[in-house]
Structures are given as structure tokens and as C-alpha cells.
Design a protein around this motif. Structure first.
Motif, PDB file in Angstrom:
ATOM      1  N   ALA A 197      22.978  33.054  36.882  1.00 16.13           N
ATOM      2  CA  ALA A 197      21.640  33.454  36.457  1.00 16.13           C
ATOM      3  C   ALA A 197      21.484  34.966  36.414  1.00 16.13           C
ATOM      4  O   ALA A 197      20.858  35.507  35.494  1.00 16.13           O
ATOM      5  CB  ALA A 197      20.602  32.842  37.388  1.00 16.13           C
ATOM      6  N   PHE A 198      22.066  35.656  37.387  1.00 14.85           N
ATOM      7  CA  PHE A 198      21.863  37.100  37.488  1.00 14.85           C
ATOM      8  C   PHE A 198      23.067  37.908  37.006  1.00 14.85           C
ATOM      9  O   PHE A 198      23.090  39.128  37.148  1.00 14.85           O
ATOM     10  CB  PHE A 198      21.533  37.478  38.938  1.00 14.85           C
ATOM     11  N   GLY A 199      24.050  37.230  36.426  1.00 16.44           N
ATOM     12  CA  GLY A 199      25.193  37.943  35.887  1.00 16.44           C
ATOM     13  C   GLY A 199      26.039  38.618  36.930  1.00 16.44           C
ATOM     14  O   GLY A 199      26.595  39.698  36.703  1.00 16.44           O
ATOM     15  N   ILE A 200      26.172  37.993  38.107  1.00 18.47           N
ATOM     16  CA  ILE A 200      26.975  38.539  39.196  1.00 18.47           C
ATOM     17  C   ILE A 200      28.258  37.715  39.311  1.00 18.47           C
ATOM     18  O   ILE A 200      28.246  36.582  39.801  1.00 18.47           O
ATOM     19  CB  ILE A 200      26.210  38.515  40.531  1.00 18.47           C
ATOM     20  N   LEU A 201      29.346  38.255  38.794  1.00 17.66           N
ATOM     21  CA  LEU A 201      30.643  37.556  38.808  1.00 17.66           C
ATOM     22  C   LEU A 201      30.511  36.114  38.297  1.00 17.66           C
ATOM     23  O   LEU A 201      31.027  35.177  38.925  1.00 17.66           O
ATOM     24  CB  LEU A 201      31.230  37.549  40.218  1.00 17.66           C
ATOM     25  N   PRO A 202      29.858  35.881  37.171  1.00 19.56           N
ATOM     26  CA  PRO A 202      29.597  34.501  36.738  1.00 19.56           C
ATOM     27  C   PRO A 202      30.863  33.706  36.428  1.00 19.56           C
ATOM     28  O   PRO A 202      30.927  32.507  36.719  1.00 19.56           O
ATOM     29  CB  PRO A 202      28.725  34.682  35.495  1.00 19.56           C
ATOM     30  N   ARG A 203      31.849  34.360  35.812  1.00 21.88           N
ATOM     31  CA  ARG A 203      33.079  33.614  35.504  1.00 21.88           C
ATOM     32  C   ARG A 203      33.762  33.150  36.784  1.00 21.88           C
ATOM     33  O   ARG A 203      34.188  31.985  36.882  1.00 21.88           O
ATOM     34  CB  ARG A 203      34.037  34.493  34.690  1.00 21.88           C
ATOM     35  N   THR A 251      33.714  28.747  28.654  1.00 20.33           N
ATOM     36  CA  THR A 251      32.922  29.605  27.766  1.00 20.33           C
ATOM     37  C   THR A 251      32.865  31.042  28.276  1.00 20.33           C
ATOM     38  O   THR A 251      32.408  31.924  27.548  1.00 20.33           O
ATOM     39  CB  THR A 251      31.478  29.066  27.610  1.00 20.33           C
ATOM     40  N   TYR A 252      33.321  31.285  29.499  1.00 17.51           N
ATOM     41  CA  TYR A 252      33.363  32.632  30.070  1.00 17.51           C
ATOM     42  C   TYR A 252      34.750  33.272  29.927  1.00 17.51           C
ATOM     43  O   TYR A 252      35.020  34.289  30.564  1.00 17.51           O
ATOM     44  CB  TYR A 252      33.002  32.585  31.555  1.00 17.51           C
ATOM     45  N   ARG A 253      35.595  32.710  29.093  1.00 20.11           N
ATOM     46  CA  ARG A 253      36.968  33.217  29.000  1.00 20.11           C
ATOM     47  C   ARG A 253      37.034  34.685  28.586  1.00 20.11           C
ATOM     48  O   ARG A 253      37.980  35.392  28.943  1.00 20.11           O
ATOM     49  CB  ARG A 253      37.773  32.379  27.989  1.00 20.11           C
ATOM     50  N   SER A 254      36.071  35.136  27.810  1.00 23.90           N
ATOM     51  CA  SER A 254      36.089  36.527  27.347  1.00 23.90           C
ATOM     52  C   SER A 254      35.459  37.494  28.346  1.00 23.90           C
ATOM     53  O   SER A 254      35.379  38.695  28.088  1.00 23.90           O
ATOM     54  CB  SER A 254      35.348  36.636  26.007  1.00 23.90           C
ATOM     55  N   VAL A 255      35.025  36.975  29.482  1.00 26.89           N
ATOM     56  CA  VAL A 255      34.397  37.798  30.519  1.00 26.89           C
ATOM     57  C   VAL A 255      35.430  38.142  31.589  1.00 26.89           C
ATOM     58  O   VAL A 255      36.157  37.253  32.043  1.00 26.89           O
ATOM     59  CB  VAL A 255      33.203  37.047  31.162  1.00 26.89           C
ATOM     60  N   PRO A 256      35.530  39.383  32.018  1.00 22.53           N
ATOM     61  CA  PRO A 256      36.457  39.726  33.108  1.00 22.53           C
ATOM     62  C   PRO A 256      36.103  38.941  34.372  1.00 22.53           C
ATOM     63  O   PRO A 256      34.936  38.632  34.620  1.00 22.53           O
ATOM     64  CB  PRO A 256      36.237  41.227  33.308  1.00 22.53           C
ATOM     65  N   TRP A 257      37.104  38.654  35.184  1.00 21.31           N
ATOM     66  CA  TRP A 257      36.879  37.879  36.398  1.00 21.31           C
ATOM     67  C   TRP A 257      35.858  38.550  37.308  1.00 21.31           C
ATOM     68  O   TRP A 257      35.078  37.883  37.967  1.00 21.31           O
ATOM     69  CB  TRP A 257      38.193  37.683  37.150  1.00 21.31           C
ATOM     70  N   LEU A 258      35.857  39.865  37.337  1.00 18.98           N
ATOM     71  CA  LEU A 258      34.916  40.594  38.184  1.00 18.98           C
ATOM     72  C   LEU A 258      33.781  41.219  37.361  1.00 18.98           C
ATOM     73  O   LEU A 258      33.109  42.143  37.818  1.00 18.98           O
ATOM     74  CB  LEU A 258      35.651  41.687  38.971  1.00 18.98           C
ATOM     75  N   GLY A 259      33.574  40.686  36.167  1.00 19.59           N
ATOM     76  CA  GLY A 259      32.545  41.220  35.295  1.00 19.59           C
ATOM     77  C   GLY A 259      31.142  40.931  35.804  1.00 19.59           C
ATOM     78  O   GLY A 259      30.862  39.854  36.337  1.00 19.59           O
TER      79      GLY A 259
END
Length: 270
Positions: A197-203, A251-259
């Protein structure tokens, strides 16, 4: 698509297993005990029909020529499951954690089907339901998962408080403080939802949630499979929930693991 992702294979396998379970158990299929019909033959017909749909759509998800049509069927089917069977249970007993937990579990399965629908829906579906396909659909599916994760998390925490150390099976009794371990899994589900929800390490959050649910499926339910249909159905449902979260994680594959932040909301669509 040249390859099929493992998340879709697991989701398809769970549907196939549900279908087989329904065909074998018929009117006794535990998944459909809450059908709001009073005439047993009618309920039995619906159980067999649902079993056929699950079996056929499960196979369809594995075959490239039928993926689009299958996704057009399985997504509304799962939404009907949520609306007709799970929401009424919550409405009738709004203070029961089990009802909310059941709603959250089936909603997560619906989320998985939504991700598939969003990725594979045809042009006609895109014109009719633009909010449910493509990037918009994936984004909406993520928010449904964000709402569902606290439901299952709170249910586990309540069960841990009520059952104490008896919440874990005997072969896990060696763990110190079994109730605390169970409660920790509930906290983990809530934390995963907050991270998304808050975009904190979501992947990382949603992937760890999928891993945790997979471990629970294998460690908690698999050893009970020999006891019969109750454990078998629970195992299959647990596997389907795991697959639902896994499909979102993909669906988070394009997001860095620590993004974190805005970059963490990128969407990858097959």
C-alpha cells in the motif's frame, strides 16, 4: 508466450485439483457447503458444474490457444465465488474473524485470476471493462490483495490467541511458543499488505508472503493429506491462495527488490 510462468502453472494445478475433488466428492465437496440452496439435488448439480468449470479452466490455463478464453471465464467465476459465498457469510456474522478470513482467502484467489485476466484479456474485454484489464487491471488487483491480506492476518492472530499453542500440529510442537509463531505469520500478512500500500519494498514483501504461504501449505496441510477430503480440500485451497499471491508478485518483476516509492509501483505484464 514462449513459456508459462510457474505461478500460472501452480494456479492451474490448484484449479484442476479443485475440479477433481468436486467431481469425486459431489454434493459433499467442502468448498461448496455454503451454497444458499435448500434443495440438495440443485446444490449437487451446481457442485458438479463448478467442478467441471474448475477442471476445464485449469487445463485451459496451460494451453496457449485457450489462455485468453479461459481467463475470460475464470475471473468472473472467482468473483461470483467471492460475492455469492463469502460476502454473505461476513454479512451474517460480521464480528466473526473466520468469516473475514475466508473472504480474504478466496479474494486472494480471485486476485490471481484477475492478474491473468488483465494480462490476457482481448480487445473486446478491454473496451467493455477498461478498468479491469492491462495496467489498470493489475493495479486494481493489487489493491484487492492489499485489502485481503489483513483479513487473513487478523484471522490467524485471533486463532492464535484463542487456541494458544494448540494452533500448530503436533509435529511442530517442538517450536518454542507455537502460538507466537502462528501470530507472527498473521503479522507478516498484514505487513506485506502495508508494504504494498505504501510502496515500501513491495516486491520483497509480496514475494515473502507467497513463500510464507507456500511453506504453510506444505508444512501444515500436506502431512494431513492421508486423513481424507477435509485436509485435501484445505491443502488445495492453500495452494491456490499461494498461487494468487505469487501471480501478483510476478507483476513486480520490473521493480528492484529493495525498491520503494514511485518506482516500486511499476507493473510488468506478460
Amino acid at each position: 508466450m514462449a513459456t508459462i510462468r510457474l505461478s500460472r502453472i501452480l494456479f492451474a494445478a490448484a484449479l484442476i485439483a479443485l475440479g477433481i475433488t468436486g467431481l469425486v466428492n459431489g454434493g459433499l465437496a467442502l468448498v461448496w457447503q455454503a451454497i444458499p440452496l435448500h434443495h440438495p439435488p440443485d446444490a449437487t448439480v451446481i457442485v458438479y458444474l463448478c467442478a467441471v468449470i474448475e477442471l476445464v479452466t485449469g487445463v485451459g490455463l496451460l494451453l496457449k490457444p485457450t489462455v485468453r478464453l479461459t481467463c475470460d471465464i475464470v475471473f468472473p467465476y472467482m468473483l461470483l465465488w467471492v460475492v455469492l459465498l463469502e460476502i454473505p457469510m461476513v454479512v451474517m456474522s460480521p464480528l466473526q474473524a473466520d468469516g473475514w478470513g475466508g473472504l480474504g482467502e478466496i479474494a486472494i484467489i480471485a486476485v490471481g485470476s484477475w492478474c491473468l485476466f488483465a494480462a490476457h484479456a482481448g480487445a473486446k474485454a478491454g473496451r467493455l471493462f477498461p478498468f479491469a484489464v492491462g495496467i489498470n487491471g493489475i493495479r486494481a488487483a493489487r489493491w484487492l490483495l492489499i485489502l485481503a491480506l489483513p483479513m487473513i492476518g487478523v484471522e490467524v492472530i485471533v486463532d492464535a490467541v484463542q487456541m494458544g499453542n494448540a494452533i500448530l500440529p503436533s509435529w511442530l510442537a517442538w517450536l518454542p511458543g507455537p502460538a507466537y509463531w502462528a501470530g507472527l505469520t498473521g503479522i507478516g500478512s498484514i505487513a506485506a499488505g502495508l508494504g504494498m500500500a505504501f510502496g515500501i519494498l513491495p516486491r520483497l514483501a509480496v514475494t515473502m508472503e507467497a513463500v510464507m504461504l507456500g511453506i504453510i501449505t506444505v508444512a501444515y496441510w500436506a502431512p494431513y493429506l492421508h486423513t481424507g477430503r477435509t485436509a485435501t480440500t484445505a491443502f488445495i485451497i492453500s495452494a491456490a491462495i499461494t498461487a494468487g499471491v505469487w501471480l501478483v508478485a510476478d507483476t513486480y518483476r520490473s521493480v528492484p527488490w529493495l525498491g520503494c516509492g514511485r518506482a516500486s509501483r511499476n507493473i510488468a505484464i506478460d
